[in-house]
Design a protein around this motif. Sequence first.
Motif, PDB file in Angstrom:
ATOM      1  N   ASN A 129       0.809  -1.216   0.000  1.00 55.62           N
ATOM      2  CA  ASN A 129       0.000   0.000   0.000  1.00 55.62           C
ATOM      3  C   ASN A 129       0.845   1.272   0.000  1.00 55.62           C
ATOM      4  O   ASN A 129       0.306   2.368   0.046  1.00 55.62           O
ATOM      5  CB  ASN A 129      -0.951   0.004   1.191  1.00 55.62           C
ATOM      6  CG  ASN A 129      -2.112  -0.935   0.956  1.00 55.62           C
ATOM      7  OD1 ASN A 129      -2.990  -0.641   0.153  1.00 55.62           O
ATOM      8  ND2 ASN A 129      -2.098  -2.082   1.610  1.00 55.62           N
ATOM      9  N   GLY A 130       2.159   1.121  -0.050  1.00 53.72           N
ATOM     10  CA  GLY A 130       3.037   2.279  -0.162  1.00 53.72           C
ATOM     11  C   GLY A 130       3.441   2.922   1.149  1.00 53.72           C
ATOM     12  O   GLY A 130       4.044   3.988   1.144  1.00 53.72           O
ATOM     13  N   TYR A 131       3.148   2.287   2.267  1.00 49.72           N
ATOM     14  CA  TYR A 131       3.554   2.841   3.553  1.00 49.72           C
ATOM     15  C   TYR A 131       4.967   2.390   3.887  1.00 49.72           C
ATOM     16  O   TYR A 131       5.327   1.232   3.668  1.00 49.72           O
ATOM     17  CB  TYR A 131       2.593   2.412   4.666  1.00 49.72           C
ATOM     18  CG  TYR A 131       1.205   2.961   4.470  1.00 49.72           C
ATOM     19  CD1 TYR A 131       0.931   4.300   4.705  1.00 49.72           C
ATOM     20  CD2 TYR A 131       0.182   2.144   4.037  1.00 49.72           C
ATOM     21  CE1 TYR A 131      -0.337   4.812   4.506  1.00 49.72           C
ATOM     22  CE2 TYR A 131      -1.098   2.645   3.839  1.00 49.72           C
ATOM     23  CZ  TYR A 131      -1.357   3.980   4.078  1.00 49.72           C
ATOM     24  OH  TYR A 131      -2.612   4.479   3.877  1.00 49.72           O
ATOM     25  N   ALA A 132       5.775   3.313   4.412  1.00 51.02           N
ATOM     26  CA  ALA A 132       7.147   2.997   4.811  1.00 51.02           C
ATOM     27  C   ALA A 132       7.156   2.579   6.276  1.00 51.02           C
ATOM     28  O   ALA A 132       6.841   3.369   7.165  1.00 51.02           O
ATOM     29  CB  ALA A 132       8.054   4.206   4.608  1.00 51.02           C
ATOM     30  N   TRP A 133       7.499   1.322   6.518  1.00 48.57           N
ATOM     31  CA  TRP A 133       7.609   0.762   7.862  1.00 48.57           C
ATOM     32  C   TRP A 133       9.094   0.751   8.221  1.00 48.57           C
ATOM     33  O   TRP A 133       9.912   0.274   7.432  1.00 48.57           O
ATOM     34  CB  TRP A 133       7.024  -0.645   7.898  1.00 48.57           C
ATOM     35  CG  TRP A 133       5.567  -0.652   7.555  1.00 48.57           C
ATOM     36  CD1 TRP A 133       5.013  -0.698   6.308  1.00 48.57           C
ATOM     37  CD2 TRP A 133       4.483  -0.577   8.471  1.00 48.57           C
ATOM     38  NE1 TRP A 133       3.642  -0.666   6.400  1.00 48.57           N
ATOM     39  CE2 TRP A 133       3.292  -0.591   7.725  1.00 48.57           C
ATOM     40  CE3 TRP A 133       4.405  -0.503   9.869  1.00 48.57           C
ATOM     41  CZ2 TRP A 133       2.034  -0.530   8.315  1.00 48.57           C
ATOM     42  CZ3 TRP A 133       3.160  -0.456  10.461  1.00 48.57           C
ATOM     43  CH2 TRP A 133       1.987  -0.462   9.683  1.00 48.57           C
ATOM     44  N   VAL A 134       9.435   1.284   9.398  1.00 47.66           N
ATOM     45  CA  VAL A 134      10.834   1.424   9.786  1.00 47.66           C
ATOM     46  C   VAL A 134      11.080   0.714  11.120  1.00 47.66           C
ATOM     47  O   VAL A 134      10.964   1.302  12.187  1.00 47.66           O
ATOM     48  CB  VAL A 134      11.241   2.913   9.890  1.00 47.66           C
ATOM     49  CG1 VAL A 134      12.745   3.044  10.138  1.00 47.66           C
ATOM     50  CG2 VAL A 134      10.837   3.670   8.631  1.00 47.66           C
ATOM     51  N   PRO A 135      11.393  -0.596  11.068  1.00 41.42           N
ATOM     52  CA  PRO A 135      11.749  -1.286  12.303  1.00 41.42           C
ATOM     53  C   PRO A 135      13.129  -0.807  12.756  1.00 41.42           C
ATOM     54  O   PRO A 135      14.016  -0.588  11.927  1.00 41.42           O
ATOM     55  CB  PRO A 135      11.765  -2.762  11.898  1.00 41.42           C
ATOM     56  CG  PRO A 135      12.053  -2.738  10.437  1.00 41.42           C
ATOM     57  CD  PRO A 135      11.437  -1.473   9.907  1.00 41.42           C
ATOM     58  N   SER A 136      13.283  -0.616  14.058  1.00 40.68           N
ATOM     59  CA  SER A 136      14.570  -0.128  14.543  1.00 40.68           C
ATOM     60  C   SER A 136      14.813  -0.593  15.970  1.00 40.68           C
ATOM     61  O   SER A 136      13.892  -0.944  16.700  1.00 40.68           O
ATOM     62  CB  SER A 136      14.622   1.396  14.459  1.00 40.68           C
ATOM     63  OG  SER A 136      13.580   1.981  15.204  1.00 40.68           O
ATOM     64  N   ARG A 137      16.093  -0.572  16.312  1.00 38.14           N
ATOM     65  CA  ARG A 137      16.523  -0.901  17.673  1.00 38.14           C
ATOM     66  C   ARG A 137      17.803  -0.127  17.920  1.00 38.14           C
ATOM     67  O   ARG A 137      18.485   0.296  16.984  1.00 38.14           O
ATOM     68  CB  ARG A 137      16.755  -2.397  17.824  1.00 38.14           C
ATOM     69  CG  ARG A 137      17.880  -2.935  16.960  1.00 38.14           C
ATOM     70  CD  ARG A 137      18.354  -4.314  17.399  1.00 38.14           C
ATOM     71  NE  ARG A 137      19.316  -4.870  16.488  1.00 38.14           N
ATOM     72  CZ  ARG A 137      20.597  -4.510  16.412  1.00 38.14           C
ATOM     73  NH1 ARG A 137      21.060  -3.569  17.178  1.00 38.14           N
ATOM     74  NH2 ARG A 137      21.407  -5.091  15.550  1.00 38.14           N
ATOM     75  N   PRO A 138      18.157   0.079  19.195  1.00 40.39           N
ATOM     76  CA  PRO A 138      19.420   0.773  19.478  1.00 40.39           C
ATOM     77  C   PRO A 138      20.616  -0.011  18.940  1.00 40.39           C
ATOM     78  O   PRO A 138      20.608  -1.243  18.930  1.00 40.39           O
ATOM     79  CB  PRO A 138      19.460   0.825  21.011  1.00 40.39           C
ATOM     80  CG  PRO A 138      18.037   0.692  21.443  1.00 40.39           C
ATOM     81  CD  PRO A 138      17.398  -0.206  20.412  1.00 40.39           C
ATOM     82  N   THR A 139      21.613   0.725  18.467  1.00 42.52           N
ATOM     83  CA  THR A 139      22.841   0.082  18.009  1.00 42.52           C
ATOM     84  C   THR A 139      23.662  -0.342  19.224  1.00 42.52           C
ATOM     85  O   THR A 139      23.404   0.080  20.345  1.00 42.52           O
ATOM     86  CB  THR A 139      23.688   1.034  17.145  1.00 42.52           C
ATOM     87  OG1 THR A 139      23.940   2.220  17.895  1.00 42.52           O
ATOM     88  CG2 THR A 139      22.990   1.381  15.848  1.00 42.52           C
ATOM     89  N   ASP A 140      24.642  -1.149  18.978  1.00 38.17           N
ATOM     90  CA  ASP A 140      25.561  -1.583  20.026  1.00 38.17           C
ATOM     91  C   ASP A 140      26.322  -0.345  20.521  1.00 38.17           C
ATOM     92  O   ASP A 140      27.011   0.306  19.742  1.00 38.17           O
ATOM     93  CB  ASP A 140      26.526  -2.622  19.446  1.00 38.17           C
ATOM     94  CG  ASP A 140      27.488  -3.176  20.478  1.00 38.17           C
ATOM     95  OD1 ASP A 140      27.605  -2.608  21.575  1.00 38.17           O
ATOM     96  OD2 ASP A 140      28.124  -4.203  20.167  1.00 38.17           O
ATOM     97  N   PRO A 141      26.196  -0.002  21.818  1.00 36.65           N
ATOM     98  CA  PRO A 141      26.845   1.217  22.311  1.00 36.65           C
ATOM     99  C   PRO A 141      28.371   1.168  22.229  1.00 36.65           C
ATOM    100  O   PRO A 141      29.017   2.190  22.248  1.00 36.65           O
ATOM    101  CB  PRO A 141      26.383   1.314  23.767  1.00 36.65           C
ATOM    102  CG  PRO A 141      25.919  -0.037  24.140  1.00 36.65           C
ATOM    103  CD  PRO A 141      25.485  -0.708  22.859  1.00 36.65           C
ATOM    104  N   LEU A 142      28.957  -0.027  22.125  1.00 33.45           N
ATOM    105  CA  LEU A 142      30.400  -0.153  22.040  1.00 33.45           C
ATOM    106  C   LEU A 142      30.904  -0.034  20.607  1.00 33.45           C
ATOM    107  O   LEU A 142      32.102   0.098  20.369  1.00 33.45           O
ATOM    108  CB  LEU A 142      30.851  -1.491  22.633  1.00 33.45           C
ATOM    109  CG  LEU A 142      30.453  -1.735  24.091  1.00 33.45           C
ATOM    110  CD1 LEU A 142      30.857  -3.123  24.523  1.00 33.45           C
ATOM    111  CD2 LEU A 142      31.055  -0.665  24.986  1.00 33.45           C
ATOM    112  N   LYS A 143      29.988  -0.073  19.659  1.00 37.17           N
ATOM    113  CA  LYS A 143      30.358  -0.025  18.255  1.00 37.17           C
ATOM    114  C   LYS A 143      30.402   1.429  17.789  1.00 37.17           C
ATOM    115  O   LYS A 143      29.542   2.232  18.106  1.00 37.17           O
ATOM    116  CB  LYS A 143      29.334  -0.817  17.429  1.00 37.17           C
ATOM    117  CG  LYS A 143      29.700  -0.956  15.982  1.00 37.17           C
ATOM    118  CD  LYS A 143      28.679  -1.828  15.277  1.00 37.17           C
ATOM    119  CE  LYS A 143      28.969  -1.925  13.819  1.00 37.17           C
ATOM    120  NZ  LYS A 143      27.983  -2.726  13.116  1.00 37.17           N
ATOM    121  N   GLU A 144      31.401   1.757  17.010  1.00 34.57           N
ATOM    122  CA  GLU A 144      31.546   3.102  16.453  1.00 34.57           C
ATOM    123  C   GLU A 144      30.455   3.341  15.414  1.00 34.57           C
ATOM    124  O   GLU A 144      30.267   2.522  14.513  1.00 34.57           O
ATOM    125  CB  GLU A 144      32.925   3.217  15.788  1.00 34.57           C
ATOM    126  CG  GLU A 144      33.236   4.565  15.219  1.00 34.57           C
ATOM    127  CD  GLU A 144      33.591   5.600  16.270  1.00 34.57           C
ATOM    128  OE1 GLU A 144      33.467   6.785  15.970  1.00 34.57           O
ATOM    129  OE2 GLU A 144      33.992   5.207  17.383  1.00 34.57           O
TER     130      GLU A 144
END
Length: 147
Positions: A129-144
């Motif tokens: 239907n043209g909707y942008a779904w953006v799954p997300s989670r915090p990145t590894d805090p130790l990773k640059e």
Amino acid sequence: MDYGTVTPEDFGRSLKGIGLNLLVRDVPAQCAFLRAVFGMEIFQPTADFAIASYGDQVFQIHADGTYHANPLLALLPETPPRGGGIEIRLYDSDPDTAAAAAKAAGATILQPPTDKPHGLRECYILCDNGYAWVPSRPTDPLKEPPK
């Protein structure tokens, strides 16, 4: 609230804050996408309507025809994408898992899972239907973060 048995009147009166209502061409197909890709719960699905929940958030899915008396219907494009300009962000979904499920479901991956400078790993998935779904989670805090 029991979304499986709530009446339309009681459901409507219970809504607070900001609501999300998605207009779609095919309610059962949209529900199947949300279940397969994000594990969402779907309540009272029909050809015209469904209640969807993501964590403790709830939103509605309506078929175009249910908006016959709504002024928004005249603004819907005939061809996708109809959700241009809106991102539906799912902060408690792993983007790698969602991207794999979306690919298996035949959805379009606009951007593969990527670590962003703002501290989130996310991807962009476009549903039929043209909707942008953006799954997300915090990145590894130790990773640059990427530059």
